[in-house]
Design an enzyme around this catalytic site. Sequence first.
Site, short mmCIF file in Angstrom:
data_model
loop_
_atom_site.label_atom_id
_atom_site.label_comp_id
_atom_site.label_asym_id
_atom_site.label_seq_id
_atom_site.Cartn_x
_atom_site.Cartn_y
_atom_site.Cartn_z
N GLU A 128 0.85 -1.19 0.00
CA GLU A 128 0.00 0.00 0.00
C GLU A 128 0.90 1.25 0.00
O GLU A 128 1.85 1.31 0.78
CB GLU A 128 -0.91 0.04 1.24
CG GLU A 128 -1.90 1.17 1.15
CD GLU A 128 -2.87 1.24 2.35
OE1 GLU A 128 -2.79 0.38 3.24
OE2 GLU A 128 -3.68 2.16 2.35
N GLY A 268 3.54 2.47 10.81
CA GLY A 268 3.27 1.66 11.99
C GLY A 268 3.04 0.19 11.69
O GLY A 268 3.67 -0.68 12.26
N ALA A 269 2.12 -0.08 10.77
CA ALA A 269 1.77 -1.46 10.47
C ALA A 269 0.93 -1.50 9.20
O ALA A 269 0.50 -0.46 8.71
CB ALA A 269 0.98 -2.07 11.63
N GLU A 271 -2.21 -3.82 7.07
CA GLU A 271 -3.30 -4.77 7.26
C GLU A 271 -3.42 -5.83 6.17
O GLU A 271 -4.52 -6.34 5.93
CB GLU A 271 -4.61 -3.99 7.35
CG GLU A 271 -5.11 -3.34 6.03
CD GLU A 271 -4.71 -1.88 5.83
OE1 GLU A 271 -3.70 -1.46 6.44
OE2 GLU A 271 -5.38 -1.17 5.07
N ASN A 272 -2.34 -6.23 5.48
CA ASN A 272 -2.40 -7.25 4.44
C ASN A 272 -3.32 -8.41 4.85
O ASN A 272 -3.24 -8.88 5.99
CB ASN A 272 -1.01 -7.81 4.18
CG ASN A 272 0.03 -6.73 4.09
OD1 ASN A 272 -0.07 -5.85 3.25
ND2 ASN A 272 1.01 -6.77 4.98
N HIS A 304 -6.40 -1.86 15.30
CA HIS A 304 -6.64 -1.11 14.06
C HIS A 304 -6.46 -2.02 12.84
O HIS A 304 -7.34 -2.10 11.98
CB HIS A 304 -5.68 0.08 14.00
CG HIS A 304 -5.80 0.91 12.76
ND1 HIS A 304 -6.52 2.09 12.73
CD2 HIS A 304 -5.30 0.75 11.51
CE1 HIS A 304 -6.45 2.61 11.52
NE2 HIS A 304 -5.71 1.82 10.75
N GLU A 305 -5.32 -2.72 12.79
CA GLU A 305 -5.06 -3.56 11.60
C GLU A 305 -6.06 -4.71 11.55
O GLU A 305 -6.53 -5.09 10.48
CB GLU A 305 -3.63 -4.09 11.61
CG GLU A 305 -2.54 -3.02 11.75
CD GLU A 305 -2.67 -1.84 10.80
OE1 GLU A 305 -3.24 -2.00 9.70
OE2 GLU A 305 -2.21 -0.73 11.15
N HIS A 308 -9.37 -3.55 10.14
CA HIS A 308 -9.33 -3.35 8.69
C HIS A 308 -9.83 -4.59 7.93
O HIS A 308 -10.21 -4.48 6.76
CB HIS A 308 -7.90 -3.07 8.22
CG HIS A 308 -7.54 -1.61 8.15
ND1 HIS A 308 -8.38 -0.66 7.62
CD2 HIS A 308 -6.40 -0.95 8.51
CE1 HIS A 308 -7.77 0.52 7.67
NE2 HIS A 308 -6.59 0.38 8.21
N GLU A 327 -9.64 4.37 6.43
CA GLU A 327 -8.80 4.82 7.54
C GLU A 327 -9.59 5.59 8.61
O GLU A 327 -9.42 5.36 9.80
CB GLU A 327 -7.62 5.65 7.03
CG GLU A 327 -6.65 4.85 6.15
CD GLU A 327 -6.11 3.59 6.81
OE1 GLU A 327 -6.26 3.42 8.03
OE2 GLU A 327 -5.54 2.75 6.07
N1 B3K Z 1 -2.90 1.09 5.71
C1 B3K Z 1 -1.60 1.25 6.27
C2 B3K Z 1 -0.89 2.47 5.83
C3 B3K Z 1 -0.16 2.33 4.57
C4 B3K Z 1 0.67 3.55 4.28
C5 B3K Z 1 1.28 3.47 2.94
N2 B3K Z 1 2.18 4.56 2.68
C6 B3K Z 1 -1.63 1.22 7.76
C7 B3K Z 1 -2.92 1.51 8.38
O1 B3K Z 1 -3.45 2.60 8.31
O2 B3K Z 1 -3.48 0.63 8.96
ZN ZN Z 2 -5.37 1.94 8.79
#
Ligand code: B3K
Ligand code: ZN
Length: 871
Positions: A128, A268-269, A271-272, A304-305, A308, A327
């Site tokens: 991402e 930070g992290a 969410e794959n 949070h992840e 998602h 987000e």
């Molecule tokens: N979705 C990712 C953030 C990705 C940032 C890419 N530059 C983390 C999050 O918001 O959970």
């Molecule tokens: Zn997020």
Amino acid sequence: MSSKQPSTIYLEDYQPPAWLVTHTELRFELEEDQTLVRAQLSIQSNPAVSDRRKPLELLGDAGMELCRLSIDGQVLDAADYQREAGCLRIANVPESFVLECVTRLLPHENTALEGLYKSDGMFCTQCEAEGFRRITFFPDRPDVMSIFRTTLVADKQRYPVLLSNGNPVDSGEDDEGRHWVTWDDPWPKPSYLFALVAGDLALLEDQYTTASGREVALRIYAERKDLDKLDYAMQALKDAMRWDEDVYGREYDLDIYMIVAVDFFNMGAMENKGLNIFNTSCVLAHPQTTTDQGFQRVEGVVAHEYFHNWSGNRVTCRDWFQLSLKEGFTVFRDAEFSADMNSRTVKRIEDVTLLRTAQFAEDGGPMAHPVRPESYMEISNFYTLTVYEKGAEVVRMLHTLLGPELFRQGSDLYFERHDGQAVTTDDFVAAMETVSGRDLSQFKRWYSQAGTPRLQVSDSFDAATGCYQLKVRQSCPPSPGQEHKQPYHLPLAVGLLAEDGRELFAGLLELTEEEQVFRFDNISERPVPSLLRGFSAPVKLDYDYTDAQLLMLLRHDTDGFNRWDAGQRLCIRLLQTQIRNHQQGVALSCSSELIEAWRNLLQDASLDPAMLAQCLRLPSEAQLSELAEQIDVSAIHEAREFMRTTLAQVLEQEWLQVYQRCDTGETYSTDAEAMGRRSLKNLALAYLMATGREPWLELARQQYSQSDNMTDQLAALSLVAHSDFRETADELLQAFYLQWQHESLVMNQWLSVQASDPSAGALARVNQLAEHPIFDARNPNKLRALIGGFCGQNPMHFHAEDGSGYAWLADWILRLDRQNPQVAARLLTPLTRWKRHEPVRSALMQGQLQRMMDTAELSADVYEVVSKSLM
Ligand code: B3K
Ligand code: ZN
């Protein structure tokens, strides 16, 4: 001047994809000097798009080597396709076909940490927003969703663990010491959710049974040495899974949920699907190495992840302009989770403080943009506080306007309607409209208009009739590209209090007009209004309170958030007066009412320690800067320091009593009460140290050496390190280094403490630290600790009058831009605020921005921030 100007992408140009990829089969041959990727894409034209003769366009990074390309087994030669700047175009393709593509990657040379790269010897990915196009050619946009099957092949000894999204379905090994694993993800997903990991990793395993009885294996992977730091994240994950079932009715949908901790990570992290990849700083936690703040961050980010998986993965974004769809909603969800797990009011105070300090500053700066931006050059620059935190406030306002039941019906409908789709913020609001029967078209201005609205409130009371009236005027300042704003629809939570604190009224007002009058009848006496309770909308609110009214609210307001806010308003007002005094050469003073109010708070042992700590914390210099008409860094610093030392000296005995009251000798625990006691204790220690008196140095030293946890140890260290007791400071910093040099995350704290040290010689110190063996300029956590620490937490030195701090930052940005543009653009933020400073500093900051602008070959990331800042 930069040689190539990146192009701008506009929301209004959105077109649905001409080609879809139903299935994606990937095979990665991971080797030390290269990785070969074979991608087989089942492509078909999009039946929803009328122009069927469009050439096939796939996105692929300009630097990626294309080794072989075939369509339905027929190898293409160079004349059959065109490759230009990030795009591969093939004309005359059939309606549906299999495209096979082999690319060669050099993960060990990937310092941008996007796509496939190596972190401490392990392979990992970050896709991402647009990293997948650095792995293979693909319609790398979130509205193309595909079913992925991925095979990883690697040396078995070096990379015993091979992970990707979904469930493992096959594995094997050859005679040359290589092994392979195939992963199958049954859920169609956009390419930005693809992930792989290969490495020598240890594992903490657990189990979760979903509400409907599905067994899920939970696995958290990290380096072996960190295996003892995974329990807290595991518990947070289980808590989050249960919470999402209870509060949103959402269950997990695969057999395995994996988290992998990596040390080199841009944020930070991530969410794959089924395979979250985390910055070690957001997953590893142990009392001896992690502060309370760190624990809370781990809990919040893990949740949070996880959240998602529904708000982001099952229902994703149509395009990146819709980023806040996932987000904003997910931040709202994780904030509510954290509020339920800990103290609700304290969580709200922390979030609002961040919003007021940093998001309001963003909203008032050159990069201001709506929650749903209309254009961008580089999407990575739009993972902002506006999209995340203000986006969450927008969802919170919907929750407030509709009430919890209707909001839940709305989210159920949203998930049901759009499961498996890539949608827009309009679709989200539409679901809320359907369930509530309300017209939310005006409300949607929160998504399209940038800037922080301002509410001006005045009131009148007629004692004869008992009629009280509140008049509210709303306005919103211009922002780049948006001169005039339309009025917002917002919830204004209000209470009316009698002089003695009795609540005469509590309720929700709805604002829709530029000016509105609200009338309250049968009010027995002139009330004090408690406005914007719980911070019911992300606005600035002006009401001409007297000091006495604020003190009354601080004592009696039934809304905990507003109690705190009344104290903050009072401090801000007093500080602003002292800032002016300092500028005019008038002697500084501290109001005796404030001192008495604080004395009362300090002596009241019945108050919740966590809340008390929040109430007794002065607004930060960053927040005072945001509020200033023109930022005068030294005046702000001097005024605040004066107030801090006065409160420290005058209330010294009270601070000591509070310290002793909170210093219970209990064994460490992460429950909210224990954390609250520690935060109050360390605040008291900070005030004691601010007296500059020797006995408190001894107390801090004692706390440093006797504490069994990082919260207390680090608090003591940073107080001593930032004091005038230089000898002890050096001694403790050295001791801390020797104790923790093998703990990378603790060393980040060690760097931050020194980078934010306000004593003389700060720039020389950070320069020295940049040469220190534990510093690694390729590691974003180290960069954030040192550069971010100096530029964000050391205002007096970053803003040194000779401009040395600005030049230092610009030097770093130019160096880092070639290596990691995302991190470079992010670290640049403090310079973008140049227009807000007094003329001398403003010109110096502008000069450095111009110097960057004059440099050839800026990345799109840095170019966008610099050029917009100079506009
Ligand atoms: N979705 C990712 C953030 C990705 C940032 C890419 N530059 C983390 C999050 O918001 O959970
Ligand atoms: Zn997020």
